[in-house]
Structures are given as C-alpha cells and as structure tokens.
Design a protein around this motif. Structure first.
Motif, mmCIF file in Angstrom:
data_model
loop_
_atom_site.group_PDB
_atom_site.id
_atom_site.type_symbol
_atom_site.label_atom_id
_atom_site.label_comp_id
_atom_site.label_asym_id
_atom_site.label_seq_id
_atom_site.Cartn_x
_atom_site.Cartn_y
_atom_site.Cartn_z
ATOM 1 N N ASP A 101 6.489 1.949 -10.351
ATOM 2 C CA ASP A 101 5.559 0.855 -9.491
ATOM 3 C C ASP A 101 6.265 -0.458 -9.319
ATOM 4 O O ASP A 101 5.803 -1.196 -8.565
ATOM 5 C CB ASP A 101 4.306 0.739 -10.123
ATOM 6 C CG ASP A 101 3.309 1.757 -9.593
ATOM 7 O OD1 ASP A 101 3.578 2.403 -8.795
ATOM 8 O OD2 ASP A 101 2.424 1.972 -10.703
ATOM 9 N N ALA A 111 0.117 -0.833 3.470
ATOM 10 C CA ALA A 111 -0.645 0.366 3.503
ATOM 11 C C ALA A 111 -0.400 1.209 4.688
ATOM 12 O O ALA A 111 -0.658 2.496 4.670
ATOM 13 C CB ALA A 111 -2.045 0.210 3.387
ATOM 14 N N ASP A 112 -0.100 0.639 5.962
ATOM 15 C CA ASP A 112 0.067 1.559 7.040
ATOM 16 C C ASP A 112 1.188 1.621 7.567
ATOM 17 O O ASP A 112 1.839 1.811 8.730
ATOM 18 C CB ASP A 112 -0.805 0.595 8.205
ATOM 19 C CG ASP A 112 -0.005 -0.895 8.223
ATOM 20 O OD1 ASP A 112 0.644 -1.104 7.289
ATOM 21 O OD2 ASP A 112 -0.437 -1.762 9.027
ATOM 22 N N LYS A 113 2.153 2.109 6.344
ATOM 23 C CA LYS A 113 3.576 2.721 6.540
ATOM 24 C C LYS A 113 4.487 1.753 7.047
ATOM 25 O O LYS A 113 5.430 2.212 7.983
ATOM 26 C CB LYS A 113 3.537 4.096 7.379
ATOM 27 C CG LYS A 113 2.772 5.110 6.543
ATOM 28 C CD LYS A 113 2.812 6.280 7.360
ATOM 29 C CE LYS A 113 2.056 7.530 6.611
ATOM 30 N NZ LYS A 113 1.951 8.876 7.079
ATOM 31 N N ASP A 130 6.560 -2.228 6.175
ATOM 32 C CA ASP A 130 6.920 -2.722 5.249
ATOM 33 C C ASP A 130 7.442 -4.180 5.130
ATOM 34 O O ASP A 130 7.683 -4.574 6.767
ATOM 35 C CB ASP A 130 8.140 -2.133 4.221
ATOM 36 C CG ASP A 130 9.472 -2.246 5.003
ATOM 37 O OD1 ASP A 130 10.448 -3.053 4.587
ATOM 38 O OD2 ASP A 130 9.599 -1.521 6.240
ATOM 39 N N HIS A 185 4.328 -5.529 -8.007
ATOM 40 C CA HIS A 185 3.522 -4.399 -8.537
ATOM 41 C C HIS A 185 3.052 -3.602 -7.285
ATOM 42 O O HIS A 185 2.366 -3.936 -6.516
ATOM 43 C CB HIS A 185 2.418 -4.545 -9.277
ATOM 44 C CG HIS A 185 1.906 -3.680 -10.062
ATOM 45 N ND1 HIS A 185 1.611 -2.420 -9.574
ATOM 46 C CD2 HIS A 185 1.545 -3.609 -11.440
ATOM 47 C CE1 HIS A 185 1.056 -1.588 -10.761
ATOM 48 N NE2 HIS A 185 0.938 -2.240 -11.930
ATOM 49 N N ARG A 186 3.790 -2.057 -7.159
ATOM 50 C CA ARG A 186 3.361 -1.592 -5.717
ATOM 51 C C ARG A 186 1.904 -1.264 -5.607
ATOM 52 O O ARG A 186 1.652 -1.575 -4.397
ATOM 53 C CB ARG A 186 4.087 -0.054 -6.146
ATOM 54 C CG ARG A 186 4.127 0.833 -4.824
ATOM 55 C CD ARG A 186 4.546 2.201 -4.906
ATOM 56 N NE ARG A 186 6.045 1.979 -5.516
ATOM 57 C CZ ARG A 186 7.109 1.773 -4.406
ATOM 58 N NH1 ARG A 186 6.683 2.027 -3.196
ATOM 59 N NH2 ARG A 186 8.291 1.827 -4.964
ATOM 60 N N GLN A 187 0.978 -1.098 -6.680
ATOM 61 C CA GLN A 187 -0.243 -0.977 -6.368
ATOM 62 C C GLN A 187 -1.137 -2.218 -5.999
ATOM 63 O O GLN A 187 -2.033 -2.097 -5.241
ATOM 64 C CB GLN A 187 -0.940 -0.466 -7.730
ATOM 65 C CG GLN A 187 -0.349 0.879 -8.095
ATOM 66 C CD GLN A 187 -1.039 1.553 -9.378
ATOM 67 O OE1 GLN A 187 -2.528 1.074 -9.524
ATOM 68 N NE2 GLN A 187 -0.435 2.215 -10.406
ATOM 69 N N TRP A 202 -0.188 -3.502 -3.275
ATOM 70 C CA TRP A 202 -0.085 -3.654 -1.946
ATOM 71 C C TRP A 202 -0.882 -2.145 -1.274
ATOM 72 O O TRP A 202 -0.806 -2.167 -0.086
ATOM 73 C CB TRP A 202 1.105 -3.667 -1.586
ATOM 74 C CG TRP A 202 2.113 -4.689 -1.980
ATOM 75 C CD1 TRP A 202 2.784 -4.844 -3.313
ATOM 76 C CD2 TRP A 202 1.898 -6.130 -1.467
ATOM 77 N NE1 TRP A 202 3.296 -6.125 -3.386
ATOM 78 C CE2 TRP A 202 2.818 -6.966 -2.292
ATOM 79 C CE3 TRP A 202 1.567 -6.724 -0.428
ATOM 80 C CZ2 TRP A 202 3.057 -8.307 -2.063
ATOM 81 C CZ3 TRP A 202 1.626 -8.139 -0.255
ATOM 82 C CH2 TRP A 202 2.475 -8.900 -1.059
ATOM 83 N N SER A 203 -1.393 -1.605 -2.051
ATOM 84 C CA SER A 203 -1.796 -0.146 -1.680
ATOM 85 C C SER A 203 -3.043 -0.273 -0.689
ATOM 86 O O SER A 203 -3.147 0.658 0.307
ATOM 87 C CB SER A 203 -2.342 0.680 -2.812
ATOM 88 O OG SER A 203 -3.313 -0.039 -3.545
ATOM 89 N N LEU A 204 -3.765 -1.460 -0.531
ATOM 90 C CA LEU A 204 -4.687 -1.407 0.267
ATOM 91 C C LEU A 204 -4.389 -2.693 1.493
ATOM 92 O O LEU A 204 -5.265 -3.242 2.180
ATOM 93 C CB LEU A 204 -6.090 -1.941 -0.265
ATOM 94 C CG LEU A 204 -6.636 -0.765 -1.264
ATOM 95 C CD1 LEU A 204 -7.822 -1.152 -1.676
ATOM 96 C CD2 LEU A 204 -6.819 0.585 -0.393
#
Length: 284
Positions: free
Chosen positions: A83, A154-156, A158, A277-279, A281-283
């Motif tokens: 992550d 989240a929407d592919k 970056d 932390h990657r998580q 940005w998950s939402l």
C-alpha cells in the motif's frame, strides 16, 4: 509504547502533539479545552495517557470535569509495502498501462516502418514527461519537501505528482508537448492554436479531490493548489487572469522550494503519511 510530546502554537491554536520516535503524529490535545484527538486507533490508550499527564502538568486551565473528550477521526490500517505509494517512480501508472495494454514487438516495428502514430505513442510521450518533471521534484527533498508519483484515484485515473512541504500541498499535472507553443487561459489550454483542452479546469477539480481526502484524516486545514507543468514546449503564455492554477515549465518547478509558512514540519510528515497510503485514496 514510547511517545514524545511537543507543544505547537500556530494560527491561534495551542496544542500538544504525541509523536512516535520517528516524528509521526499519532494524536494531539487542545490545551485550551483539554480535548484529545486520536489519529491512530492502535495508539489510543498510550496517546490518552501521555497527553492527559502533560495536560495536568501545565499551568493553563484544563476542564476539571473528568477525563477529556476524545474526538475520533477515521484511521488507516498500518502501512504495508503493497500500500506504500512512496515506492512509485514517476510515470508508474503509464508504465503499468503500457505493460498491460501496449503493443508487442511486431506491432511496434510495423508502426515505426509505416510511421503511424498511435495512442501508445501518446502514453510513451506522457511517461517521458512525467519522468522529467519527477526528477525535478525529487530534488526538492533537500528543502524539506516530500514527493509522491502516480497517486491512484478511485475512477482509474491518477495524480501525476503530489508535492507536500512547508508551502502546502500541490497537485501536479504534467503535459508533454514537444516543440509546441502553449497558451494557458482561465479554464482551457491551446496547443499550437488548436482546440481548447480543459487542463486548467481539471487541475482545479483534482486539487479539490486531494484536499477532501487529506482533510478527512487530518485535524487541520490542508491547502492544496493545482499546478500545470509543461514539458518540451518552445513557448508558454499564461493569461494575466489565471491566478488559481500555477503554471510552469519543467525547469521552473524548483521555484516551489522557497515557499513556506503553510504547514509545520510535523504537519508535513502527517500529511505525507496519509497521502502515501494507497487505501486513503480508494474512495477519492
């Protein structure tokens, strides 16, 4: 758990921060009200104990009505190697895209022989641009800045680069227009007097997304400014009314190093710890 407590006064606030030995903030107490905010759930008991003890030793008044109120914020799980976005090199997202969907050897040979342009060429040019800008940004580390590359949303899509330091947070979008003339307006950009592209408007929207993510986990305001960086251009003109998006050529981004007065050193590390932390940005 050994925690170090430091006092922080700024912007009208007076706080005690509880930090890990590496300087990462895990909680803080408002000296005026006695309220304690826990930033990492796994450190909750230690944070409350050490900050309560320091509050009691201060001469400033602390509400006497029992234990201080604890304000919980969302917390991220412990950072794992999988992550950790700090390992991403510049252009990681485009490298992955080329590896997964790019042409094979035969397709590349045929395209070169026939001089065909393709979407793959655009990806490679974008990758080269992000590498050049990333190299310039990485040099700012000696001035107290932190840099992340290819931060996934989240929407592919970056964020090409995220710069975090004493002058605040900058969401950086890189555009590679080799030997082209670029004009930047309030909302759009024209390359060689072509059709307008919404680079400026999208950069502002991206910066707002970044601010929402960071302020979800931080106990303080996190100003995020949008930045457009153009690579390889022969000319760059920016209209005088364009004041809310910073515009540079790749060699000019070093000007950001001198900015300060927005984030304290411990805030820089706290924001960086969340952003990497990657998580987080998950939402987004």
């Amino acid at each position: 758990m050994e925690l170090q407590v430091t006092r922080w006064k700024r912007y009208g606030h007076d706080r005690l921060y509880a930090n890990l030995p590496d300087g990462t903030a895990v909680g803080w107490a408002d000296i005026t009200t006695g309220d304690i905010t826990v930033l990492r759930a796994e450190c909750r008991d230690d944070v409350i104990a050490v900050l309560t003890k320091h509050l009691q030793n201060l001469t400033e008044p602390v509400p006497p009505d029992g234990a201080p109120e604890v304000l919980d914020r969302p917390t991220l799980p412990p950072l794992t190697q999988a992550d950790d976005l700090a390992v991403n090199p510049p252009g990681q997202a485009l490298r992955d895209l080329l590896a997964e969907s790019g042409p094979g050897l035969m397709e590349r040979v045929v395209s070169r022989l026939l001089r065909r342009s393709s979407e793959w060429d655009s990806w490679r040019k974008g990758l080269a641009g992000e590498r050049r800008v990333g190299a310039e940004l990485n040099r700012l580390g000696r001035h107290g800045w932190r840099v992340l590359h290819s931060v996934p949303l989240a929407d592919k899509v970056d964020i090409d680069h995220l710069l975090i330091g004493p002058g605040g947070v900058f969401s950086i979008n890189t555009k590679h227009h080799h030997r082209r003339a670029v004009w930047v307006g309030d909302d759009s950009v024209k390359v060689d007097h072509g059709k307008p592209a919404p680079y400026a408007r999208k950069s502002r929207a991206e910066a707002k997304r970044v601010a929402r993510v960071l302020e979800r986990y931080c106990d303080f305001s996190v100003p995020v400014e949008p930045v457009l960086v153009f690579v390889g251009v022969t000319e760059l003109k920016v209209v005088a009314t364009q004041l809310d998006v910073r515009v540079y050529q790749e060699r000019q981004v070093s000007a950001l190093a001198s900015l300060s007065g927005v984030l304290a050193a411990d805030q820089v590390e706290q924001v960086y710890g969340i952003a990497r932390h990657r998580q987080a940005w998950s939402l987004a």
